[in-house]
Design a protein around this motif. Structure first.
Motif, PDB file in Angstrom:
ATOM      1  N   TYR A  87      16.016  11.536   2.820  1.00  0.00           N
ATOM      2  CA  TYR A  87      14.824  10.823   3.283  1.00  0.00           C
ATOM      3  C   TYR A  87      15.106   9.330   3.438  1.00  0.00           C
ATOM      4  N   LEU A  88      15.713   8.738   2.414  1.00  0.00           N
ATOM      5  CA  LEU A  88      15.942   7.291   2.442  1.00  0.00           C
ATOM      6  C   LEU A  88      16.908   6.894   3.560  1.00  0.00           C
ATOM      7  N   LEU A  89      17.935   7.684   3.774  1.00  0.00           N
ATOM      8  CA  LEU A  89      18.889   7.368   4.835  1.00  0.00           C
ATOM      9  C   LEU A  89      18.228   7.457   6.209  1.00  0.00           C
ATOM     10  N   GLY A  90      17.445   8.507   6.428  1.00  0.00           N
ATOM     11  CA  GLY A  90      16.744   8.641   7.693  1.00  0.00           C
ATOM     12  C   GLY A  90      15.762   7.510   7.933  1.00  0.00           C
ATOM     13  N   GLN A  91      15.051   7.117   6.889  1.00  0.00           N
ATOM     14  CA  GLN A  91      14.084   6.024   7.008  1.00  0.00           C
ATOM     15  C   GLN A  91      14.782   4.713   7.351  1.00  0.00           C
ATOM     16  N   PHE A  92      15.911   4.469   6.733  1.00  0.00           N
ATOM     17  CA  PHE A  92      16.640   3.225   6.966  1.00  0.00           C
ATOM     18  C   PHE A  92      17.154   3.156   8.406  1.00  0.00           C
ATOM     19  N   VAL A  93      17.758   4.229   8.875  1.00  0.00           N
ATOM     20  CA  VAL A  93      18.249   4.271  10.256  1.00  0.00           C
ATOM     21  C   VAL A  93      17.088   4.131  11.236  1.00  0.00           C
ATOM     22  N   GLY A  94      15.995   4.840  10.964  1.00  0.00           N
ATOM     23  CA  GLY A  94      14.841   4.779  11.843  1.00  0.00           C
ATOM     24  C   GLY A  94      14.228   3.400  11.919  1.00  0.00           C
ATOM     25  N   ALA A  95      14.190   2.701  10.784  1.00  0.00           N
ATOM     26  CA  ALA A  95      13.617   1.353  10.771  1.00  0.00           C
ATOM     27  C   ALA A  95      14.439   0.402  11.631  1.00  0.00           C
ATOM     28  N   MET A  96      15.742   0.501  11.550  1.00  0.00           N
ATOM     29  CA  MET A  96      16.593  -0.359  12.383  1.00  0.00           C
ATOM     30  C   MET A  96      16.446   0.001  13.858  1.00  0.00           C
ATOM     31  N   LEU A  97      16.370   1.294  14.155  1.00  0.00           N
ATOM     32  CA  LEU A  97      16.195   1.722  15.542  1.00  0.00           C
ATOM     33  C   LEU A  97      14.870   1.209  16.103  1.00  0.00           C
ATOM     34  N   GLY A  98      13.804   1.319  15.325  1.00  0.00           N
ATOM     35  CA  GLY A  98      12.507   0.828  15.781  1.00  0.00           C
ATOM     36  C   GLY A  98      12.513  -0.662  16.051  1.00  0.00           C
ATOM     37  N   ALA A  99      13.246  -1.424  15.227  1.00  0.00           N
ATOM     38  CA  ALA A  99      13.338  -2.875  15.436  1.00  0.00           C
ATOM     39  C   ALA A  99      14.068  -3.195  16.731  1.00  0.00           C
ATOM     40  N   VAL A 100      15.134  -2.456  17.004  1.00  0.00           N
ATOM     41  CA  VAL A 100      15.881  -2.675  18.253  1.00  0.00           C
ATOM     42  C   VAL A 100      15.009  -2.331  19.459  1.00  0.00           C
ATOM     43  N   LEU A 101      14.255  -1.253  19.377  1.00  0.00           N
ATOM     44  CA  LEU A 101      13.375  -0.867  20.478  1.00  0.00           C
ATOM     45  C   LEU A 101      12.301  -1.927  20.732  1.00  0.00           C
ATOM     46  N   THR A 102      11.777  -2.499  19.658  1.00  0.00           N
ATOM     47  CA  THR A 102      10.793  -3.572  19.809  1.00  0.00           C
ATOM     48  C   THR A 102      11.396  -4.761  20.538  1.00  0.00           C
ATOM     49  N   TYR A 103      12.616  -5.099  20.168  1.00  0.00           N
ATOM     50  CA  TYR A 103      13.319  -6.204  20.843  1.00  0.00           C
ATOM     51  C   TYR A 103      13.463  -5.926  22.337  1.00  0.00           C
ATOM     52  N   THR A 202      12.314  -0.011   3.475  1.00  0.00           N
ATOM     53  CA  THR A 202      13.086   0.039   4.705  1.00  0.00           C
ATOM     54  C   THR A 202      12.345  -0.591   5.872  1.00  0.00           C
ATOM     55  N   ARG A 203      11.016  -0.615   5.805  1.00  0.00           N
ATOM     56  CA  ARG A 203      10.235  -1.283   6.843  1.00  0.00           C
ATOM     57  C   ARG A 203      10.614  -2.760   6.923  1.00  0.00           C
ATOM     58  N   ASP A 204      10.970  -3.343   5.773  1.00  0.00           N
ATOM     59  CA  ASP A 204      11.338  -4.759   5.740  1.00  0.00           C
ATOM     60  C   ASP A 204      12.843  -4.963   5.887  1.00  0.00           C
ATOM     61  N   LEU A 205      13.630  -4.186   5.156  1.00  0.00           N
ATOM     62  CA  LEU A 205      15.071  -4.418   5.110  1.00  0.00           C
ATOM     63  C   LEU A 205      15.760  -4.070   6.425  1.00  0.00           C
ATOM     64  N   GLY A 206      15.448  -2.908   6.995  1.00  0.00           N
ATOM     65  CA  GLY A 206      16.091  -2.504   8.236  1.00  0.00           C
ATOM     66  C   GLY A 206      15.873  -3.496   9.363  1.00  0.00           C
ATOM     67  N   PRO A 207      14.626  -3.860   9.659  1.00  0.00           N
ATOM     68  CA  PRO A 207      14.394  -4.855  10.709  1.00  0.00           C
ATOM     69  C   PRO A 207      14.954  -6.238  10.375  1.00  0.00           C
ATOM     70  N   ARG A 208      15.018  -6.598   9.100  1.00  0.00           N
ATOM     71  CA  ARG A 208      15.594  -7.901   8.739  1.00  0.00           C
ATOM     72  C   ARG A 208      17.093  -7.925   9.081  1.00  0.00           C
ATOM     73  N   ILE A 209      17.769  -6.816   8.844  1.00  0.00           N
ATOM     74  CA  ILE A 209      19.177  -6.726   9.222  1.00  0.00           C
ATOM     75  C   ILE A 209      19.323  -6.845  10.735  1.00  0.00           C
ATOM     76  N   VAL A 210      18.460  -6.154  11.463  1.00  0.00           N
ATOM     77  CA  VAL A 210      18.506  -6.221  12.925  1.00  0.00           C
ATOM     78  C   VAL A 210      18.241  -7.643  13.401  1.00  0.00           C
ATOM     79  N   HIS A 211      17.263  -8.309  12.796  1.00  0.00           N
ATOM     80  CA  HIS A 211      16.956  -9.690  13.163  1.00  0.00           C
ATOM     81  C   HIS A 211      18.170 -10.595  12.972  1.00  0.00           C
ATOM     82  N   THR A 212      18.944 -10.338  11.930  1.00  0.00           N
ATOM     83  CA  THR A 212      20.126 -11.150  11.656  1.00  0.00           C
ATOM     84  C   THR A 212      21.125 -11.108  12.809  1.00  0.00           C
ATOM     85  N   PHE A 213      21.256  -9.945  13.435  1.00  0.00           N
ATOM     86  CA  PHE A 213      22.310  -9.762  14.434  1.00  0.00           C
ATOM     87  C   PHE A 213      21.824  -9.835  15.880  1.00  0.00           C
ATOM     88  N   LEU A 214      20.538  -9.763  16.119  1.00  0.00           N
ATOM     89  CA  LEU A 214      20.057  -9.804  17.495  1.00  0.00           C
ATOM     90  C   LEU A 214      20.281 -11.183  18.126  1.00  0.00           C
TER      91      LEU A 214
END
Length: 249
Positions: A87-103, A202-214
């Motif tokens: 569950y946690l792994l799927g949530q983490f990957v999904g959160a990063m994917l959602g952040a990229v899609l928003t971008y 993961t709602r916070d951490l995944g997108p924060r990682i994406v924000h770092t690299f975008l």
């Protein structure tokens, strides 16, 4: 539920959650958005609708947790920990994917996030801060107070979710997710003011990682000094909710 179904379901559901949630934050924040400055109420409902869409989509595959705090709370109550990591792994990957899609949805607006010179008033417009689109930022930076806020707000999410399972009619009618979505809106309106209510690691951490690299122009800091609070607070809150539920119900 197989590990594969859980993993895929949580990726899809969490990606939808973040796409709606970060999307409404982008809509309200960025220049040249038709929803700019629409306000906190719009943001709260946007996140609630994100839960609605994501959880209903993921439910047939994984049950639609979309949140490590919910997964931990359920595990503490039931004692079943063997699938928590999936569950946690799927949530983490999904959160990063959602952040990229928003971008990608707001790509033109993000690219326009630069200082504008030569305006009719002869002044420069400052770049719009972007971290708040992806992750939470406290209004008053006080680690202890911020942590307490996140713990209490997460208990206010996870404990009712666990209790909803006792109401047979909700499950039979398929309206549990709708009620949880309204619960998220209520938490945002009532408890979101101090920290922006992560209530989901993961709602916070995944997108924060994406924000770092975008490659966002003038995006500013990703504020990693604060990043532990919206992770640790919700995890503690989810575990405490599970303990309270198991002891009281």
């Amino acid at each position: 539920m197989s590990n594969g179904d859980i993993f895929v379901g949580e990726i899809i559901g969490t990606a939808i959650l973040i796409l709606f949630g970060a999307g409404v934050c982008a809509a309200v924040t960025l220049r040249y958005s038709k929803a700019r400055a629409a306000g906190w109420t719009v943001i709260a409902f946007g996140w609630g609708f994100g839960v609605l869409a994501g959880a209903y989509t993921a439910a047939p595959l994984s049950g639609g947790h979309l949140n490590p705090a919910v997964t931990i709370g359920i595990a503490v109550d039931t004692g079943k920990w063997d699938k928590v990591w999936v569950y946690l792994l799927g949530q983490f990957v999904g959160a990063m994917l959602g952040a990229v899609l928003t971008y990608l949805v707001y790509l033109a607006q993000f690219r326009a996030n630069v200082s504008q010179t030569g305006t009719t008033e002869g002044t420069a417009d400052e770049p719009v801060p972007t971290l708040g689109i992806f992750s939470t930022i406290p209004e008053i930076r006080n680690p202890i107070a911020n942590l307490i806020t996140e713990i209490i707000a997460t208990i206010a999410l996870v404990l009712p979710i666990l209790a909803f399972g006792l109401t047979k009619g909700l499950g039979e009618s398929g309206t549990t997710v709708l009620v949880v979505s309204l619960l998220v809106v209520g938490i945002g309106l009532s408890l979101g003011g101090p920290t922006g209510y992560a209530i989901n690691p993961t709602r916070d951490l995944g997108p924060r990682i994406v924000h770092t690299f975008l490659p966002i122009p003038n995006k500013g800091s990703s504020d990693w000094g604060y990043a532990w609070i919206p992770v640790v607070g919700p995890l503690i809150g989810g575990a405490l909710a599970g303990v309270i539920y198991k002891a009281a119900f």
